[in-house]
Write an enzyme that holds these catalytic residues in place. Structure first.
Site, short mmCIF file in Angstrom:
data_model
loop_
_atom_site.label_atom_id
_atom_site.label_comp_id
_atom_site.label_asym_id
_atom_site.label_seq_id
_atom_site.Cartn_x
_atom_site.Cartn_y
_atom_site.Cartn_z
N VAL A 58 -2.21 7.15 1.60
CA VAL A 58 -1.72 5.75 1.35
C VAL A 58 -2.61 4.76 2.28
O VAL A 58 -2.51 5.06 3.62
CB VAL A 58 -0.26 5.58 1.78
CG1 VAL A 58 0.38 4.37 1.52
CG2 VAL A 58 0.61 6.59 0.63
N LYS A 105 1.05 -9.13 11.11
CA LYS A 105 2.26 -8.81 10.44
C LYS A 105 2.52 -7.36 10.34
O LYS A 105 3.53 -6.82 10.07
CB LYS A 105 2.36 -9.81 9.29
CG LYS A 105 1.56 -9.56 8.08
CD LYS A 105 1.98 -8.63 7.09
CE LYS A 105 1.04 -8.37 6.13
NZ LYS A 105 1.39 -7.47 5.14
N SER A 139 2.66 -11.09 -0.69
CA SER A 139 2.61 -10.64 -2.18
C SER A 139 2.55 -9.15 -2.26
O SER A 139 1.65 -8.63 -1.82
CB SER A 139 1.32 -11.17 -2.63
OG SER A 139 0.20 -10.71 -1.91
N1 LIG Z 1 -0.86 -3.67 -2.50
C1 LIG Z 1 -0.66 -4.50 -2.06
O1 LIG Z 1 0.52 -4.87 -2.57
C2 LIG Z 1 -1.46 -5.61 -0.99
C3 LIG Z 1 -2.43 -5.28 -0.67
N2 LIG Z 1 -3.15 -6.17 0.14
C4 LIG Z 1 -4.39 -5.75 0.67
O2 LIG Z 1 -5.24 -5.36 -0.09
C5 LIG Z 1 -6.32 -4.54 0.46
C6 LIG Z 1 -6.42 -3.02 -0.40
O3 LIG Z 1 -5.06 -2.75 -0.60
P1 LIG Z 1 -4.61 -1.88 -1.64
O4 LIG Z 1 -5.47 -2.43 -3.12
O5 LIG Z 1 -3.22 -1.95 -1.85
O6 LIG Z 1 -5.11 -0.48 -1.38
P2 LIG Z 1 -5.31 0.79 -2.63
O7 LIG Z 1 -5.47 1.87 -1.66
O8 LIG Z 1 -4.55 0.82 -3.62
O9 LIG Z 1 -6.79 0.37 -2.91
C7 LIG Z 1 -7.89 0.35 -2.23
C8 LIG Z 1 -9.32 0.45 -3.20
O10 LIG Z 1 -10.49 0.34 -2.46
C9 LIG Z 1 -11.31 1.34 -2.94
N3 LIG Z 1 -12.17 1.71 -1.92
C10 LIG Z 1 -12.09 2.33 -0.60
N4 LIG Z 1 -12.90 2.24 0.13
C11 LIG Z 1 -14.16 1.84 -0.90
C12 LIG Z 1 -15.42 1.61 -0.31
N5 LIG Z 1 -16.11 2.21 0.77
N6 LIG Z 1 -16.19 1.15 -1.59
C13 LIG Z 1 -15.64 0.70 -2.58
N7 LIG Z 1 -14.22 0.80 -2.85
C14 LIG Z 1 -13.59 1.50 -1.82
C15 LIG Z 1 -10.45 2.53 -3.39
O11 LIG Z 1 -11.07 3.45 -4.29
C16 LIG Z 1 -9.53 1.79 -3.97
O12 LIG Z 1 -9.28 1.55 -5.32
C17 LIG Z 1 -5.44 -4.11 1.83
O13 LIG Z 1 -6.14 -4.86 2.93
C18 LIG Z 1 -4.29 -4.51 1.72
O14 LIG Z 1 -3.82 -5.03 2.89
C19 LIG Z 1 -2.56 -7.44 0.31
C20 LIG Z 1 -1.49 -8.04 -0.39
C21 LIG Z 1 -0.68 -7.21 -1.14
O1 LIG Z 2 0.43 -7.26 2.57
C1 LIG Z 2 1.41 -6.97 1.74
C2 LIG Z 2 2.42 -7.79 1.32
O2 LIG Z 2 1.96 -9.14 1.41
C3 LIG Z 2 1.58 -5.62 1.36
O3 LIG Z 2 1.90 -4.94 2.26
P1 LIG Z 2 1.69 -3.26 2.53
O4 LIG Z 2 0.36 -3.26 2.79
O5 LIG Z 2 2.50 -3.07 3.56
O6 LIG Z 2 2.02 -2.52 1.45
#
Ligand SMILES: NC(=O)C1=CN([C@@H]2O[C@H](COP(=O)(O)OP(=O)(O)OC[C@H]3O[C@@H](n4cnc5c(N)ncnc54)[C@H](O)[C@@H]3O)[C@@H](O)[C@H]2O)C=CC1
Ligand SMILES: O=C(CO)COP(=O)(O)O
Length: 320
Positions: free
Chosen positions: A267, A185, A132
Site C-alpha cells: 500500500v 499532514k 481529496s
Molecule cells: N489515493 C488517494 O486518495 C490520493 C493520493 N494522492 C497522492 O497520489 C500519489 C499516488 O498515490 P496513489 O495513486 O493513491 O497510489 P497507488 O499506489 O494507487 O498508485 C501508484 C501508481 O504509480 C505507479 N508507479 C509506481 N512507480 C512508478 C514508476 N517508477 N514509474 C511509473 N509508474 C510508477 C504504480 O504502477 C501505480 O499505478 C501519492 O503521492 C498520494 O499521496 C493524493 C491525493 C489522494
Molecule cells: O492525500 C490524501 C487525501 O487528501 C490521501 O490520503 P492517504 O494517502 O493517506 O490515503
C-alpha cells in the site's frame, strides 16, 4: 483541452475519470497488461474498484502517445518520482508538468516541484494537492484542491484546464507551502491513527492535530512558506481530512501501529518515508519536530504508542 495522466494508480485513475467530463483524457499505465485489462474491463479493479471508466478516457501503455497532450499530470508516488522522470526525460523535457504526489524525497529532502526542476530544469512545473480521496473524486463527489504554480500565467491556465464539474481548484504561487502542507499532514495522520488505534482517545487526537499543525507551520515557515498556504486546503484542509478518516492509508498505517497489527507493505503510504526526510531536514535546520520524531520512532519499532505519548507529555511546559 487535451490532458494526460501518467500513472494509473488510485489517484491518477480518479483524476482521469473526473477530467474526462471536460473532454478526451489519456491515462498512461506503465504495464501493458494493466492498460489492456483496464481498457477491456473499463475499470481499475486493482486500485479503484467499482468505478466505471467513462468513454472519453483512453488507457494506454504507449508513453509517446500519452505525452502528445498539452497538459501532463504525474500521479506516481513521491519516492518514485525521480526515477520516473529520469526514465522518461526525453519526452518530458520542456513540458508543463503537474505533480500530483505528496511527500518529501528521502535522499534529498526535496518536494515534488523541486525534484521535477532538479531532473528537468526546462520543465514548467506545478503541483495539484489538497484534501481529496481518490474514491470521492472518482464518484463525482465535490472536492476543492490547490493548484500551486510559481508562474501566474501557467497557473491560471492549469487552474482553468483542470477544474471539472466536481473539482474546484484554488490557485497559489506559494509552491513551498503547498508542497510541505501535503507532505507533513501525512506524518501527522500516522500519529493520529496510532493514537486512535491504541485507544488513547479523541482528545489526544485533537491535541496531536493542533500541535501537529504548529509543527507543520514551524517547519514550513522556516523553509520559506507563507502562513496562509498552511492554513488553506493543502495544509489545514488536508490535515483535517487525513487525520480523521479511515479512508486514509496514512491514518490506517497509524491504526495498525496503535493496535500492533501488520500492515500490507504494497500500500502506498507517503508519510512513512516523509517522516524520516522531515526529521533529518529539521535536525539540520535545528527545528523542533517532536511529533514527527515520535512517528519515526513508532515506524522503527523503537517506541510503543504509550511511550511516544509519554514522551510528548513529558516535554517542558511552554506557551502555546
Ligand atoms: N489515493 C488517494 O486518495 C490520493 C493520493 N494522492 C497522492 O497520489 C500519489 C499516488 O498515490 P496513489 O495513486 O493513491 O497510489 P497507488 O499506489 O494507487 O498508485 C501508484 C501508481 O504509480 C505507479 N508507479 C509506481 N512507480 C512508478 C514508476 N517508477 N514509474 C511509473 N509508474 C510508477 C504504480 O504502477 C501505480 O499505478 C501519492 O503521492 C498520494 O499521496 C493524493 C491525493 C489522494
Ligand atoms: O492525500 C490524501 C487525501 O487528501 C490521501 O490520503 P492517504 O494517502 O493517506 O490515503
Amino acid at each position: 483541452m487535451n490532458v494526460s495522466v501518467l500513472g494509473a494508480g488510485a489517484f491518477g485513475t480518479a483524476l482521469a475519470v473526473s477530467l474526462a467530463g471536460n473532454g478526451p483524457v489519456t491515462l498512461w499505465a506503465r504495464s501493458r497488461d494493466q492498460a489492456d485489462a483496464m481498457q477491456q474491463a473499463r475499470e481499475n479493479t486493482g486500485r479503484l474498484p467499482g468505478v466505471s471508466l467513462p468513454e472519453a478516457l483512453k488507457v494506454t501503455d504507449d508513453f509517446q502517445m500519452a505525452t502528445q497532450n498539452r497538459t501532463l499530470l504525474l500521479a506516481v508516488p513521491m519516492q518514485k518520482l525521480r526515477s520516473f522522470l529520469n526514465d522518461h526525460s526525453d519526452a518530458l523535457q520542456g513540458r508543463a508538468l503537474v505533480a500530483c504526489c505528496k511527500g518529501i524525497e528521502l535522499q534529498t529532502g526535496l518536494g515534488p516541484i523541486a525534484v521535477m526542476s532538479d531532473v528537468l530544469p526546462d520543465a514548467r512545473t506545478a503541483l495539484l494537492t489538497g484534501p481529496s480521496f481518490a474514491d470521492d473524486i472518482a464518484r463525482g463527489l465535490p472536492t476543492a484542491l490547490t493548484l500551486a504554480c510559481a508562474g501566474t500565467g501557467l497557473g491560471e491556465s492549469l487552474q482553468h484546464d483542470l477544474t471539472t464539474a466536481n473539482l474546484r481548484l484554488y490557485r497559489t504561487t506559494d509552491t513551498i507551502g503547498a508542497e510541505l502542507g501535503g507532505a507533513l499532514k501525512n506524518v501527522m495522520a500516522i500519529a493520529c491513527g496510532t493514537v486512535m488505534g491504541a485507544g488513547l482517545g479523541d482528545s489526544a487526537r485533537a491535541a496531536l492535530m493542533t500541535r501537529g499543525y504548529a509543527e507543520m507551520q514551524r517547519f514550513a515557515l522556516a523553509c520559506g512558506a507563507q502562513p496562509e498556504t498552511l492554513a488553506g486546503l493543502s495544509g489545514f484542509g488536508d490535515l483535517t481530512l487525513t487525520c480523521t478518516s479511515d479512508l486514509s492509508r496514512n491514518y490506517r498505517l497509524g491504526l495498525s501501529l496503535g493496535r500492533s497489527e501488520a500492515f500490507d507493505p504494497s500500500v502506498t503510504v507517503e508519510g512513512a518515508a516523509t517522516a524520516y526526510a522531515v526529521v533529518a531536514r529539521a535536525e539540520e535546520m535545528a527545528i523542533d519536530m517532536p511529533i514527527s520524531r515520535c512517528v519515526t520512532g513508532l515506524l522503527d519499532g523503537a517506541l510503543t504508542p504509550d511511550a511516544a505519548m509519554a514522551q510528548l507529555l513529558a516535554r517542558p511546559l511552554k506557551e502555546e
